[in-house]
Enzyme design. Structure first.
Site, PDB file in Angstrom:
ATOM      1  N   SER A 220       0.851  -1.199   0.000  1.00 52.02           N
ATOM      2  CA  SER A 220       0.000   0.000   0.000  1.00 52.02           C
ATOM      3  C   SER A 220       0.877   1.237   0.000  1.00 52.02           C
ATOM      4  CB  SER A 220      -0.861   0.036   1.265  1.00 52.02           C
ATOM      5  OG  SER A 220      -0.059   0.364   2.386  1.00 52.02           O
ATOM      6  N   ASP A 221       0.383   2.342  -0.567  1.00 49.37           N
ATOM      7  CA  ASP A 221       1.025   3.609  -0.272  1.00 49.37           C
ATOM      8  C   ASP A 221       0.831   3.842   1.237  1.00 49.37           C
ATOM      9  OD1 ASP A 221       2.336   6.011  -0.274  1.00 49.37           O
ATOM     10  OD2 ASP A 221       1.272   6.843  -1.993  1.00 49.37           O
ATOM     11  N   TRP A 222       1.637   4.745   1.790  1.00 45.14           N
ATOM     12  CA  TRP A 222       1.665   4.904   3.253  1.00 45.14           C
ATOM     13  C   TRP A 222       0.317   5.436   3.778  1.00 45.14           C
ATOM     14  CZ3 TRP A 222       5.183   2.158   1.690  1.00 45.14           C
ATOM     15  CH2 TRP A 222       6.278   1.781   2.432  1.00 45.14           C
TER      16      TRP A 222
END
Ligand code: BGC
Length: 808
Positions: A220-222
């Protein structure tokens, strides 16, 4: 092998393996020889697990610059050097490259993506990924997909047709997945057609894995993973950062409740173990750092190769550039960014190089003493910056009773400890951090001080309390809100050379509820402001008495960064006025544009030369001197169309309406859109001048059995010095097709080198996709037969030769 290993793990361990244990790593499992897998940004360097200047990194030129080289082999060398950097810093996974497209010039992270063209983006991205993975480090291609702007990036629903997705936004991911086999892909924050990307089963499972055969990890992106069940079923393998994620215990719970099949978790764990094996984090000894080439030399080489000379008018009969140092050349170097160069873009792309060579140092080193006169002229920004030059600081950590828990030397005023506190300091006991030390001003006058962060602060300078109170979060973007915005806290009159005490105390917020376990805040400072008119006059006087005036104009961190888009393409401050005034007094005025993405250059036809310098990385000044003085050619070609005015650009909208951003322009972005609108930009896609001339002599097409074709282009260096030419092939669609399809597209390119008078042949394989369209109804590609025209040239606006290509 990993099947057996997965069977030996219990559900809780497996679920834990899919969740960040901290900001940057996945947990290890010693029983199976699994070490923590460490990730880091990307893409210009490898920041490592510390987000501060005390852990320096090589800073290569930014992605628009790398793309401007039009050289996948140079991108591969960049990747290899970064792999060595990653190993040196104990990083297994590099969160790069960014292969979103330049859809609108207003996109805030434009500097961090390569191009408006998917083929060029894919070519550079493929080279970069191969290089990183040559060194045994995983590349994570991001942000999948349609993360082409920043406004409301966590929630925006991008409405994109299947055709635009396939022909534009997915295309670089597809090509890189198929050609470079990346070990990771990052799922973006945004939604695509109503489904958030960390849960997009169709795009993650069916397309990325099913159609393209991606066998790596989807991370995932952060903070982009929001829902345990939907993310797990949607194909997200890893939720970052930790320790609080929607995976881990919540995922084990979902399996126990029967809403997520255990096989889904097992598959994700298998992929994580495969990643671990690939990067040397599973079993055996961790790999040693590979020998890379000299990163500093490469940073300089890439910068020089990336600079795009878009204008080089004659002055007294010869082109303005290169400057001839032989004649006792006197140069007036002007502009705030000539002394304090903007070498990289802001946000997660930031790294902290051990050294920066600004244009001033680069030119002074290359020319005899006294040849370069410097004046600020106009400052690009009135922004507070992290306290740096003149400050000697340390951070003191205390518990609630005021006892010192630990200390750390600070190279500057930025504290950004992301799950990684100074030695001996426990997060639970930590109550306050004081950044304290001395400041010795370079200049006398009213120095401005400020704070950045969220929480309670006390700022004292020279015995004066400038602030004692709470600073709130005022940013809509959760990530940016966590980092806080800069706030002015007051001016203090100080004398040059006289040291004063400074102290900024921050009371650490309770960890509960915070998305990231971190301590982050900054002491900010700005030198005394000088009278703007006086600065301009000083620069004009310097320009008037020099043989050449080099003006460096720039954007600032407040203009180009992550977490927001731009609202204007105008240069900040009075820089336009500076250039106009200088050009009026010096006919050999050369403007260097220090920006990651297009800016308006209203004076561009009134100056002798314009050189796009991008965000050039740490060796900026040396590379600039090489190019200005003709040690090497400016090697770059524009990877993106440069509008004269924002109002001319066909696709600009980045702001969602009621949460939705419609990609209404369909497949017409970049030059595809400019051609459709019959509009003329300031500088066309692919444009860039070297220091020699080229004639295009012949173009032949070799047809393969399918629509694949190869172009052979003979070009001759007709100038007087050796040079390098980027031969570009555009493919124009059969007459009559222009309404439904972009009139032409980049179908291939190759670089050649030749000495004066010499002819060489460029062999360019044409992208078979140039003959196809995506048919939304059939959900497949269709080859469109007809007579296409291959066009060989120097840019999309400078096509020299044509040849028909029959497609049955
Ligand atoms: C960015 C990513 C980056 C991540 C970790 C996010 O805000 O969108 O590109 O890799 O942060 O720093």
């Amino acid at each position: 092998m990993s099947d057996d290993v997965v069977d030996t793990l219990d559900l809780d361990t497996k679920a834990r393996l899919l969740a960040g244990q901290d900001m940057w790593s996945l947990p290890g499992v010693p029983a199976i020889g699994l070490r923590p897998i460490v990730m880091s940004d990307g893409p210009v360097g490898v920041r490592g697990v510390r987000w501060t200047a005390d852990d320096p990194s090589l800073a290569l030129p930014s992605p628009t610059a790398l793309a401007a080289t039009w050289d996948p082999s140079l991108a591969r060398r960049a990747g290899r050097v970064l792999a060595a950097e990653a190993r040196r810093k104990g990083v297994h996974v590099l969160l790069a490259p960014t292969v979103n497209l330049h859809r609108s010039p207003l996109g805030g992270r434009h500097f961090e993506a390569y191009s408006e063209d998917p083929y060029l983006t894919a070519s550079i991205g493929t080279g970069y990924v191969r290089g990183v993975q040559d060194g045994g480090v995983a590349a994570v291609v991001k942000h999948f997909v349609a993360n082409d702007a920043e406004t409301e990036r966590f929630t925006v629903n991008n409405k994109v047709s299947g055709r635009a997705l396939r022909e534009l936004y997915l295309a670089p991911f597809e090509a890189i997945v198929k050609d470079a086999r990346p070990w990771g892909v990052m799922a973006a924050y945004n939604q695509v057609n109503g489904v958030t990307m960390t849960e997009h089963g169709h795009l993650l499972n069916d397309v990325l894995r099913g159609e393209w055969g991606f066998d790596g990890v989807v991370v995932s992106d952060w903070l982009a993973a929001r829902d345990t069940v939907r993310a797990a079923l949607g194909g997200l393998d890893v939720a970052m950062p930790g320790p609080a994620t929607v995976y881990g215990p919540a995922l084990a719970e979902a399996v126990r409740a029967g809403v997520v099949p255990e096989s889904v978790v097992d598959d994700a764990v298998r992929r994580v173990l495969r990643l671990a094996a690939r990067v040397g984090a599973l079993g055996g000894e961790p790999p040693l750092a590979p020998d890379g080439e000299d990163g500093v030399a490469l940073a300089r080489e890439i910068a020089g190769r990336s600079f795009v000379l878009v204008r080089n008018a004659p002055v007294c009969g010869t082109p303005a550039l290169p400057l001839d140092p032989a004649q006792g050349l006197r140069v007036a170097l002007l502009g705030g960014a000539a002394r304090d160069a903007r070498i990289l873009g802001g946000g997660s792309a930031q790294v902290f190089p051990a050294r920066v060579v600004p244009p001033l140092d680069g030119l002074r080193a290359a020319l005899p003493e006294g040849a370069v006169t410097y004046a600020v002229g106009a400052d690009p920004g009135d922004e507070l910056l992290v306290a740096g030059a003149g400050f000697a600081l340390r951070a003191v950590c205390r518990d609630a009773a005021g006892r010192v828990l630990g200390e750390e030397r600070m190279p500057d005023g930025m504290v950004q400890w992301l799950g990684d506190l100074p030695a001996g300091v426990e997060r639970a006991a930590l109550h306050a951090v004081e950044v304290t030390g001395t400041f010795t001003p370079r200049e006398s006058g009213a120095h401005l001080f400020g704070t950045k962060g969220v929480g309670a602060f006390r700022l004292v300078v020279d015995g004066r309390t400038l602030f004692d109170g709470e600073q709130g979060a005022d940013h809509a973007d959760p990530f940016e809100a966590f980092l806080g915005s800069p706030v002015e806290r007051g001016r203090v009159a100080l004398e040059a050379g006289e040291a004063v005490e400074v102290s900024l105390t921050y009371v650490v917020a309770e960890p509960a509820g915070a998305p990231i376990e971190a301590v982050g805040f900054c002491l900010l400072h700005r030198d005394p402001e000088r009278d703007a008119e006086e600065l301009l006059a000083e620069a004009v006087a310097a320009a008037a008495s020099a043989d050449a005036a080099v003006v460096v104009v720039a954007t600032t961190e407040r203009v180009e960064s992550e977490g927001f888009d731009r609202s204007t393409l105008a240069l900040p401050g009075r820089q336009d006025e500076l250039v106009a005034k200088v050009a009026a007094v010096n006919p050999r005025t050369v403007v260097v544009v220090n920006a990651g993405s297009p800016v308006e250059l209203p004076w561009r036809d009134d100056v002798a030369a314009v050189l796009m310098g991008w965000f050039p990385g740490q060796e900026a000044g040396g590379a600039l001197a090489d190019v200005l003085l003709g040690v090497c050619e400016p090697g770059g070609r524009l990877p993106t169309t440069w509008p004269a005015r924002l109002a001319d650009a066909p696709v600009t909208r980045v702001a969602p309406v009621a949460g939705e951003l419609a990609y209404e322009e369909e497949v017409f972005i970049g030059y595809r859109a400019w051609e459709k609108a019959r509009a003329t930009p300031a500088y066309a896609f692919g444009h860039g001048l070297g220091y020699t001339d080229w004639s295009y002599e012949s173009l032949d097409i070799d047809r393969g059995a399918t629509a694949a074709a190869t172009a052979r282009v003979r070009v001759r260096n007709t100038g007087s010095r050796p040079g390098r030419e980027v031969v570009q092939i555009y493919l124009a669609v059969p007459p009559g097709d222009e309404a439904a399809r972009p009139a032409r597209r980049l179908a291939g390119f190759a670089s050649v080198e030749a000495g004066p008078g010499e002819a060489v042949e460029a062999v360019v394989a044409l992208d078979p996709r140039a003959f196809e369209v995506w048919d939304d109804e059939a959900a497949d590609r269709r080859r469109i037969p007809g007579t296409y025209t291959a066009e060989a040239g120097r840019s999309i606006a400078d096509r020299r030769l044509t040849a028909p290509v029959e497609v049955p």
